[in-house]
Design a protein around this motif. Structure first.
Motif, PDB file in Angstrom:
ATOM      1  N   LEU A 135       0.906  -1.148  -0.028  1.00  0.00           N
ATOM      2  CA  LEU A 135       0.157   0.157   0.014  1.00  0.00           C
ATOM      3  C   LEU A 135       0.880   1.272  -0.077  1.00  0.00           C
ATOM      4  O   LEU A 135       0.803   2.199  -0.788  1.00  0.00           O
ATOM      5  CB  LEU A 135      -1.064  -0.095   1.282  1.00  0.00           C
ATOM      6  CG  LEU A 135      -1.812   1.167   1.548  1.00  0.00           C
ATOM      7  CD1 LEU A 135      -2.621   1.392   0.231  1.00  0.00           C
ATOM      8  CD2 LEU A 135      -2.621   1.097   2.800  1.00  0.00           C
ATOM      9  N   ALA A 136       1.890   1.201   0.685  1.00  0.00           N
ATOM     10  CA  ALA A 136       2.940   2.445   0.723  1.00  0.00           C
ATOM     11  C   ALA A 136       3.259   2.684  -0.368  1.00  0.00           C
ATOM     12  O   ALA A 136       3.685   3.776  -0.941  1.00  0.00           O
ATOM     13  CB  ALA A 136       4.032   2.235   1.959  1.00  0.00           C
ATOM     14  N   ASP A 139     -11.552  -5.713   1.749  1.00  0.00           N
ATOM     15  CA  ASP A 139     -10.540  -6.481   1.848  1.00  0.00           C
ATOM     16  C   ASP A 139      -9.253  -5.692   2.284  1.00  0.00           C
ATOM     17  O   ASP A 139      -8.471  -5.913   1.661  1.00  0.00           O
ATOM     18  CB  ASP A 139     -10.247  -7.521   1.014  1.00  0.00           C
ATOM     19  CG  ASP A 139     -11.398  -8.508   0.668  1.00  0.00           C
ATOM     20  OD1 ASP A 139     -12.265  -8.833   1.715  1.00  0.00           O
ATOM     21  OD2 ASP A 139     -10.924  -9.593   0.048  1.00  0.00           O
ATOM     22  N   LEU A 140      -9.473  -5.083   3.438  1.00  0.00           N
ATOM     23  CA  LEU A 140      -8.436  -4.091   3.826  1.00  0.00           C
ATOM     24  C   LEU A 140      -7.285  -4.652   4.837  1.00  0.00           C
ATOM     25  O   LEU A 140      -6.187  -4.391   4.300  1.00  0.00           O
ATOM     26  CB  LEU A 140      -9.141  -3.006   4.761  1.00  0.00           C
ATOM     27  CG  LEU A 140     -10.435  -2.330   4.178  1.00  0.00           C
ATOM     28  CD1 LEU A 140     -10.775  -1.322   5.273  1.00  0.00           C
ATOM     29  CD2 LEU A 140     -10.042  -1.759   2.658  1.00  0.00           C
ATOM     30  N   LEU A 161      -4.529   3.978   5.651  1.00  0.00           N
ATOM     31  CA  LEU A 161      -5.650   4.329   4.946  1.00  0.00           C
ATOM     32  C   LEU A 161      -6.425   5.536   5.800  1.00  0.00           C
ATOM     33  O   LEU A 161      -7.066   6.308   4.968  1.00  0.00           O
ATOM     34  CB  LEU A 161      -6.722   3.174   4.951  1.00  0.00           C
ATOM     35  CG  LEU A 161      -6.229   1.869   3.975  1.00  0.00           C
ATOM     36  CD1 LEU A 161      -7.204   0.928   4.452  1.00  0.00           C
ATOM     37  CD2 LEU A 161      -6.269   2.428   2.584  1.00  0.00           C
ATOM     38  N   THR A 162      -6.480   5.455   7.029  1.00  0.00           N
ATOM     39  CA  THR A 162      -7.077   6.702   7.705  1.00  0.00           C
ATOM     40  C   THR A 162      -6.263   7.770   7.486  1.00  0.00           C
ATOM     41  O   THR A 162      -6.938   8.900   7.253  1.00  0.00           O
ATOM     42  CB  THR A 162      -6.897   6.261   9.343  1.00  0.00           C
ATOM     43  OG1 THR A 162      -7.788   5.172   9.323  1.00  0.00           O
ATOM     44  CG2 THR A 162      -7.542   7.459  10.075  1.00  0.00           C
ATOM     45  N   GLN A 163      -4.984   8.058   7.433  1.00  0.00           N
ATOM     46  CA  GLN A 163      -4.214   9.034   7.226  1.00  0.00           C
ATOM     47  C   GLN A 163      -4.277   9.563   5.884  1.00  0.00           C
ATOM     48  O   GLN A 163      -4.291  10.954   5.522  1.00  0.00           O
ATOM     49  CB  GLN A 163      -2.803   8.771   7.414  1.00  0.00           C
ATOM     50  CG  GLN A 163      -2.251   8.543   8.745  1.00  0.00           C
ATOM     51  CD  GLN A 163      -0.758   7.982   9.085  1.00  0.00           C
ATOM     52  OE1 GLN A 163      -0.238   7.619   7.792  1.00  0.00           O
ATOM     53  NE2 GLN A 163      -0.361   7.875  10.221  1.00  0.00           N
ATOM     54  N   CYS A 204     -13.788   3.798   2.131  1.00  0.00           N
ATOM     55  CA  CYS A 204     -13.643   2.338   1.821  1.00  0.00           C
ATOM     56  C   CYS A 204     -15.124   1.714   2.195  1.00  0.00           C
ATOM     57  O   CYS A 204     -15.836   2.108   2.945  1.00  0.00           O
ATOM     58  CB  CYS A 204     -12.681   1.812   3.088  1.00  0.00           C
ATOM     59  SG  CYS A 204     -11.127   2.522   3.188  1.00  0.00           S
ATOM     60  N   VAL A 205     -15.113   0.599   1.545  1.00  0.00           N
ATOM     61  CA  VAL A 205     -16.416  -0.120   1.615  1.00  0.00           C
ATOM     62  C   VAL A 205     -16.046  -1.598   2.171  1.00  0.00           C
ATOM     63  O   VAL A 205     -14.672  -1.791   1.980  1.00  0.00           O
ATOM     64  CB  VAL A 205     -17.136  -0.448   0.177  1.00  0.00           C
ATOM     65  CG1 VAL A 205     -17.805   1.141  -0.330  1.00  0.00           C
ATOM     66  CG2 VAL A 205     -16.289  -1.018  -0.884  1.00  0.00           C
ATOM     67  N   GLN A 206     -17.068  -2.402   2.715  1.00  0.00           N
ATOM     68  CA  GLN A 206     -16.567  -3.529   3.331  1.00  0.00           C
ATOM     69  C   GLN A 206     -16.416  -4.722   2.357  1.00  0.00           C
ATOM     70  O   GLN A 206     -17.285  -5.002   1.297  1.00  0.00           O
ATOM     71  CB  GLN A 206     -17.843  -3.721   4.303  1.00  0.00           C
ATOM     72  CG  GLN A 206     -17.312  -5.138   5.213  1.00  0.00           C
ATOM     73  CD  GLN A 206     -18.524  -5.403   6.041  1.00  0.00           C
ATOM     74  OE1 GLN A 206     -19.611  -5.838   5.814  1.00  0.00           O
ATOM     75  NE2 GLN A 206     -18.652  -4.965   7.406  1.00  0.00           N
ATOM     76  N   GLY A 207     -15.497  -5.451   2.531  1.00  0.00           N
ATOM     77  CA  GLY A 207     -15.120  -6.723   1.834  1.00  0.00           C
ATOM     78  C   GLY A 207     -15.612  -8.062   2.600  1.00  0.00           C
ATOM     79  O   GLY A 207     -15.795  -7.855   4.008  1.00  0.00           O
TER      80      GLY A 207
END
Length: 247
Positions: free
Chosen positions: A16-17, A36-37, A51-53, A58-61
């Motif tokens: 992700l980074a 799918d986080l 993700l918060t930063q 986001c939606v739920q996976g």
């Protein structure tokens, strides 16, 4: 508005980074994540914090729902693999803590966003008809139509299958953004090279206009997709980020 769209991070914070570093250099206005986080990768808490930063929408996976709601004490593993997954699920819950688990439980299954051209985009992990059932690249048009439902929006941004694609079915633009953390294949050759990309636009007539090189694949990459409106046309750029370093 230039959207960065990703999915299926699965707790791989380093991948992700790399995607976010690449996206920062290229520019974007909003991050959309199709579920799918955090599970089952090695860094669920760091993934959530990033993700918060980034103020991600986001939606739920499937794995997000499992983390938040599955009663693991009532699940009997049928193999060592399933036992290991349940153990990892319990570990991930401990690492995230009750507050984050509660937030995962409250994630909506879909998110709708008005577009500058007057259309509408829907973000979903699987499909508009069933948020837990993914649309895959090898489905027929008839199979895809059955998963679009009665009100699919003009553009569907989805994940779940881990394989990116971009197609028009029944007048709906369907863009699967692949996977950040569990992409099944990746760039062949030097992972230190530039991002591979293919740009796809849609004219008002519905004609797809493609440019750039179609990515080739081997190992060690993350998928990401940029979406924006240019002069009344929807343009999509699907990129492959090599994980040897942020491209």
């Amino acid at each position: 508005m230039r959207l960065l769209c990703v999915s299926d991070i699965h707790g791989h914070a380093d991948a992700l980074a790399a995607v976010l570093a690449t996206a920062e250099r290229r520019g974007y206005t909003q991050l959309l994540v199709a579920g799918d986080l955090c599970f089952p990768g090695p860094k669920p808490l760091e993934t959530w914090r990033r993700l918060t930063q980034a103020k991600a929408v986001c939606v739920q996976g499937v794995s997000d729902r499992a983390l938040a709601t599955l009663d693991i004490h009532n699940v009997r593993p049928r193999s060592e693999h399933e036992r290991a997954r349940l153990d990892r699920l319990a570990q991930t819950r401990t690492e995230l803590g009750e507050l984050i688990l509660a937030r995962l439980a409250r994630l909506a299954p879909t998110y709708r966003l008005p577009l500058e051209d007057g259309g509408e985009l829907v973000l979903v992990h699987g499909s508009p008809a069933d948020p837990l059932e993914p649309i895959s690249h090898d489905m027929t048009d008839e199979e895809v139509l059955s998963l679009l439902g009665d009100d699919p929006a003009d553009v569907v941004i989805c994940g779940g299958s881990h394989v990116p694609f971009d197609r028009m079915v029944g007048g709906v633009r369907i863009i699967n953004v692949g996977s950040v953390g569990e992409a099944p294949c990746s760039l062949r050759g030097d992972v230190r090279g530039d991002v591979d990309r293919v740009r796809v636009g849609v004219r008002p007539s519905g004609e797809l206009v493609r440019s750039g090189a179609v990515p080739t694949y081997g190992t060690g990459h993350a998928d990401a997709t940029f979406v924006e409106i240019r002069a009344g046309e929807l343009w999509v750029e699907q990129v492959v980020v090599p994980l040897g370093r942020a491209a």
